[in-house]
Motif scaffolding. Structure first.
Motif, PDB file in Angstrom:
ATOM      1  N   ASP A 281      -3.897  -4.625   1.205  1.00 31.68           N
ATOM      2  CA  ASP A 281      -4.319  -4.138   2.527  1.00 31.68           C
ATOM      3  C   ASP A 281      -5.643  -4.755   2.993  1.00 31.68           C
TER       4      ASP A 281
ATOM      5  N   ASP B 299       0.840  -1.202   0.000  1.00 33.58           N
ATOM      6  CA  ASP B 299       0.000   0.000   0.000  1.00 33.58           C
ATOM      7  C   ASP B 299       0.877   1.254   0.000  1.00 33.58           C
TER       8      ASP B 299
ATOM      9  N   ASP C 132       0.412   6.824   3.796  1.00 30.50           N
ATOM     10  CA  ASP C 132       0.263   5.544   4.498  1.00 30.50           C
ATOM     11  C   ASP C 132       0.944   5.505   5.868  1.00 30.50           C
TER      12      ASP C 132
ATOM     13  N   HIS D  14      -4.881   6.149   5.949  1.00 32.80           N
ATOM     14  CA  HIS D  14      -6.062   5.492   6.529  1.00 32.80           C
ATOM     15  C   HIS D  14      -5.783   4.917   7.922  1.00 32.80           C
ATOM     16  N   HIS D  15      -4.764   5.439   8.598  1.00 30.05           N
ATOM     17  CA  HIS D  15      -4.527   5.017   9.990  1.00 30.05           C
ATOM     18  C   HIS D  15      -5.276   5.947  10.946  1.00 30.05           C
TER      19      HIS D  15
ATOM     20  N   THR E  63      -4.554   3.155   1.763  1.00 28.21           N
ATOM     21  CA  THR E  63      -4.191   4.522   1.358  1.00 28.21           C
ATOM     22  C   THR E  63      -4.433   4.704  -0.134  1.00 28.21           C
TER      23      THR E  63
HETATM   24 MN    MN Z   1      -1.990   0.879   4.315  1.00 28.49          MN
END
Ligand code: MN
Ligand code: 5GP
Length: 335
Positions: free
Chosen positions: A175, A32, A96, A123-124, A143
């Motif tokens: 992912d 990713d 990411d 996307h964390h 991401t």
């Molecule tokens: Mn990721």
């Protein structure tokens, strides 16, 4: 996914104005991280922007097939050059990851100190302060899924050509563990449908990513499951631990333990899985959950100065492997 319009407007203006753009991702880059970096790089290059990718350290060889010909600086090999590029950039895309230190020791200070505007695409959960414009969507599969929406918002669907589509697909596919978790959103499949429409060959990508093991990698997998899997049925937990010596025995290459932690969750009744790997003087931990009630993001933050997602997270420890195992076995009892 609806991206913040004001942020898109800002990003558009920043890209237009920027003379030097850097793209950076997290240490031990996964598919990713590499996919989002390369997808964005292609987009910027097509717009004749001066863009450079900075990879903190080498990425797994199974990603070479779509990264061939892309210029990048590997910070673990050329740290001075990587820092110089960051300091001289006027715009830096952070892809990411959600904490500056995740780029690794070689470049974390330069990234922190650089006067460039920093745009986060990620996307964390809970990104830290230090990013100027944030496209942070923890509910996204990957991401690259966020990137797809970002590029479309900037330039319409035509922005995504075959190369970008393939890079985006690789992030979504890996992912989600080939569409086995984080993938209950119909929108993700609409995106995949569009990517296939741009020429992405799903079967070819699968072959390149999952069927290109070296013999050593496959034997390491067998050894890890047969000899090193430790199961704690009463705590619904399992872990695998691999020392430096064991990794050396199987001629470890970056990416060789990718996916290994997931085998812990193949066990019925096990909801918490962990892979511990010794890398010289640093111990890496990878956590996975298959239950809504086991939050490995919290676990990694609480015990291992790490983080990630509810179902997948990681952390590091500077010290002895035996200390990690003693602590981990105690922590497992609190699950
Ligand atoms: Mn990721
Ligand atoms: P992996 O186990 O595949 O290395 O990582 C699982 C997820 O957790 C990934 O999304 C990764 O970015 C995140 N992650 C892994 N290690 C760390 C860490 O040390 N800190 C934080 N914040 N996230 C991590």
């Amino acid at each position: 996914m609806k991206l913040n319009e004001a942020n898109i407007k800002t990003a558009k203006a920043l890209i237009k104005k920027a003379q030097r753009i850097s793209i950076i991702t997290h240490f031990n880059p996964d598919a990713d991280a590499v996919g989002s970096s390369i997808g964005l790089y292609y987009y910027l290059k097509k717009r004749k922007k001066d863009a450079t990718i900075i990879m903190p350290n080498p990425f797994p060889a199974f990603l070479d097939f779509f990264a061939a010909g892309v210029d990048m600086i590997i910070a673990s090999k050329e740290s001075k050059k990587a820092c110089k590029v960051l300091m001289e950039s006027d715009l830096i895309f952070c892809l990411d990851f959600n904490m500056i230190h995740r780029v690794g020791n070689q470049t974390k200070d330069a990234l922190h100190d650089s006067q460039a505007t920093k745009i986060l695409i990620d996307h964390h959960q809970e990104p830290e302060k230090g990013f100027d414009v944030k496209f942070s969507y923890p509910s996204a599969s990957s991401t690259t899924e966020v990137l797809a929406h970002f590029l479309t918002a900037l330039s319409g669907k035509r922005a995504i050509d075959f190369g970008i589509a393939q890079a985006i697909y690789i992030g979504v596919c890996t992912d989600t563990g080939s569409f086995s978790y984080n993938c209950n959103n119909a929108e993700t499949y609409s995106l995949v449908s569009e990517l296939v429409g741009k020429g992405v060959k799903v079967d070819k990508v699968h072959q390149e990513i999952y069927n290109t093991f070296s013999e050593n990698r496959l034997r390491l997998l067998g050894y890890a499951i047969y000899q090193k899997l430790k199961v704690f049925p009463q705590y619904h937990a399992a872990y695998i631990c691999l020392s430096n010596d064991e990794l050396r025995r199987y001629r470890f290459q970056p990416g060789d333990t990718e996916g290994l932690v997931n085998y812990c969750l193949n066990l019925d009744g096990v909801t918490f899985g962990c892979l511990v790997t010794e890398r010289d003087r640093v111990v890496r931990l990878s956590f996975r959950s298959k239950s809504d009630t086991v939050d490995v993001n919290k676990f990694a933050r609480k015990y291992w100065s790490g983080g990630g997602h509810i179902m997948a997270s990681g952390g590091t420890y500077q010290g002895k492997l035996s200390d990690v195992i003693t602590a981990l076995e105690q922590q497992i009892k609190t699950l």
